[in-house]
Design a protein around this motif. Structure first.
Motif, PDB file in Angstrom:
ATOM      1  N   GLU A  45       0.828  -1.204   0.000  1.00 47.14           N
ATOM      2  CA  GLU A  45       0.000   0.000   0.000  1.00 47.14           C
ATOM      3  C   GLU A  45       0.862   1.253   0.000  1.00 47.14           C
ATOM      4  O   GLU A  45       0.584   2.218  -0.716  1.00 47.14           O
ATOM      5  N   SER A  46       1.932   1.248   0.787  1.00 45.40           N
ATOM      6  CA  SER A  46       2.830   2.394   0.839  1.00 45.40           C
ATOM      7  C   SER A  46       3.514   2.617  -0.508  1.00 45.40           C
ATOM      8  O   SER A  46       3.592   3.746  -0.999  1.00 45.40           O
ATOM      9  N   VAL A  47       3.992   1.542  -1.113  1.00 42.42           N
ATOM     10  CA  VAL A  47       4.686   1.644  -2.397  1.00 42.42           C
ATOM     11  C   VAL A  47       3.744   2.171  -3.474  1.00 42.42           C
ATOM     12  O   VAL A  47       4.107   3.056  -4.256  1.00 42.42           O
ATOM     13  N   ARG A  48       2.534   1.688  -3.533  1.00 36.05           N
ATOM     14  CA  ARG A  48       1.577   2.164  -4.550  1.00 36.05           C
ATOM     15  C   ARG A  48       1.206   3.619  -4.303  1.00 36.05           C
ATOM     16  O   ARG A  48       1.107   4.412  -5.224  1.00 36.05           O
ATOM     17  N   GLY A  52       6.099   3.846  -6.061  1.00 35.29           N
ATOM     18  CA  GLY A  52       7.253   2.945  -6.044  1.00 35.29           C
ATOM     19  C   GLY A  52       8.167   3.206  -4.866  1.00 35.29           C
ATOM     20  O   GLY A  52       8.964   2.356  -4.492  1.00 35.29           O
ATOM     21  N   TYR A  53       8.074   4.384  -4.291  1.00 32.29           N
ATOM     22  CA  TYR A  53       8.895   4.784  -3.138  1.00 32.29           C
ATOM     23  C   TYR A  53       8.243   4.244  -1.867  1.00 32.29           C
ATOM     24  O   TYR A  53       7.030   4.168  -1.775  1.00 32.29           O
ATOM     25  N   ASP A  54       9.058   3.855  -0.880  1.00 35.47           N
ATOM     26  CA  ASP A  54       8.508   3.429   0.410  1.00 35.47           C
ATOM     27  C   ASP A  54       9.294   4.105   1.520  1.00 35.47           C
ATOM     28  O   ASP A  54      10.446   3.757   1.784  1.00 35.47           O
ATOM     29  N   HIS A 110      13.127   0.783  -3.424  1.00 38.13           N
ATOM     30  CA  HIS A 110      12.057   1.568  -2.810  1.00 38.13           C
ATOM     31  C   HIS A 110      12.504   2.941  -2.346  1.00 38.13           C
ATOM     32  O   HIS A 110      11.680   3.733  -1.886  1.00 38.13           O
ATOM     33  N   LEU A 111      13.773   3.240  -2.489  1.00 32.61           N
ATOM     34  CA  LEU A 111      14.261   4.603  -2.252  1.00 32.61           C
ATOM     35  C   LEU A 111      14.517   5.331  -3.570  1.00 32.61           C
ATOM     36  O   LEU A 111      14.629   6.550  -3.589  1.00 32.61           O
ATOM     37  N   ASP A 112      14.596   4.578  -4.657  1.00 34.20           N
ATOM     38  CA  ASP A 112      14.874   5.150  -5.982  1.00 34.20           C
ATOM     39  C   ASP A 112      14.073   4.368  -7.035  1.00 34.20           C
ATOM     40  O   ASP A 112      14.613   3.507  -7.729  1.00 34.20           O
ATOM     41  N   PRO A 113      12.774   4.664  -7.147  1.00 36.06           N
ATOM     42  CA  PRO A 113      11.932   3.921  -8.095  1.00 36.06           C
ATOM     43  C   PRO A 113      12.410   3.983  -9.544  1.00 36.06           C
ATOM     44  O   PRO A 113      12.206   3.021 -10.288  1.00 36.06           O
ATOM     45  N   ALA A 114      13.059   5.073  -9.937  1.00 35.36           N
ATOM     46  CA  ALA A 114      13.580   5.149 -11.311  1.00 35.36           C
ATOM     47  C   ALA A 114      14.672   4.100 -11.503  1.00 35.36           C
ATOM     48  O   ALA A 114      14.740   3.454 -12.554  1.00 35.36           O
ATOM     49  N   ALA A 169       6.365   9.586  -6.400  1.00 38.55           N
ATOM     50  CA  ALA A 169       7.669   9.233  -5.823  1.00 38.55           C
ATOM     51  C   ALA A 169       8.455  10.495  -5.468  1.00 38.55           C
ATOM     52  O   ALA A 169       9.090  10.555  -4.403  1.00 38.55           O
ATOM     53  N   GLN A 170       8.418  11.505  -6.314  1.00 41.79           N
ATOM     54  CA  GLN A 170       9.135  12.755  -6.033  1.00 41.79           C
ATOM     55  C   GLN A 170       8.545  13.458  -4.817  1.00 41.79           C
ATOM     56  O   GLN A 170       9.274  14.012  -3.992  1.00 41.79           O
TER      57      GLN A 170
END
Length: 194
Positions: A45-48, A52-54, A110-114, A169-170
């Motif tokens: 849930e956090s990632v979505r 992509g970031y958590d 999860h710290l850098d989705p790109a 994510a940003q």
């Protein structure tokens, strides 16, 4: 002592890679998306929500239940292989390398989705596209064998949501400094940069 056959010793490496790939897939598929799904859903849930970031992966390993549970599981697997070390050192050290790589790559994803889209697209696919597919984190080869690989990155559907995911994510990353200060109020008190 007897003579060690280096060829049979070297077999420990591909065997460990196979065991880890299968084990990672099975734990993720049947434990985290099965019996422990309620707790694992917190991560999903956090990632979505954050593209992509958590934020749970920002601080040290003990700073969030998500990281702590993951680390405890990885350490347990590593310790379970310790008795095998004298008999199969290359097998054991390869398993340990895989555990280290899992921790390093999963956290970075999860710290850098790109970075995750470019280097672990199957894991990005798992979170942003098909949560009931793509159970490999370090490698996707077992998903391919098991028929659970579903590509999302680069598809029309993936491209359609990309700008929205990047924006989320940003926004999440922008709050990282504040969250770091909240985790360590002494830094804020003494004016040190987080």
């Amino acid at each position: 002592g007897g003579v060690v056959d280096t060829r049979s010793c070297m077999l420990g490496i591909p065997i460990a890679l196979a065991v880890f790939g299968c084990g990672e897939w099975a734990v993720h598929r049947y434990l985290l998306h099965g019996r422990a799904r309620a707790r694992h859903d917190e991560h999903h849930e956090s990632v979505r929500r954050h593209g992509g970031y958590d934020p749970a992966y920002e601080g040290p390993v003990w700073s969030s239940p998500v990281q702590a549970r993951e680390a405890i599981g990885l350490v347990a697997v590593g310790l379970a292989h310790l008795p095998v070390l004298p008999v199969a050192p290359l097998y054991t050290s390869t398993i340990w390398y895989c555990l280290y790589r899992y921790r390093r790559d999963h956290r970075r994803a999860h710290l850098d989705p790109a970075w995750a889209r470019d280097h672990l697209p199957w894991h990005y696919d798992h979170h942003m596209g098909e949560p009931d597919k793509n159970f490999g984190v370090v490698w996707s080869w077992f998903d391919v064998l098991a028929g659970s690989r579903a590509i999302f990155v680069g598809t029309e559907r993936g491209r359609a949501g990309l700008a929205h995911h990047v924006e989320r994510a940003q926004t999440a990353l922008a709050g990282a400094v504040l969250r770091a200060q909240r985790r360590n109020p002494l830094r804020r008190l003494f004016g040190r940069a987080p």
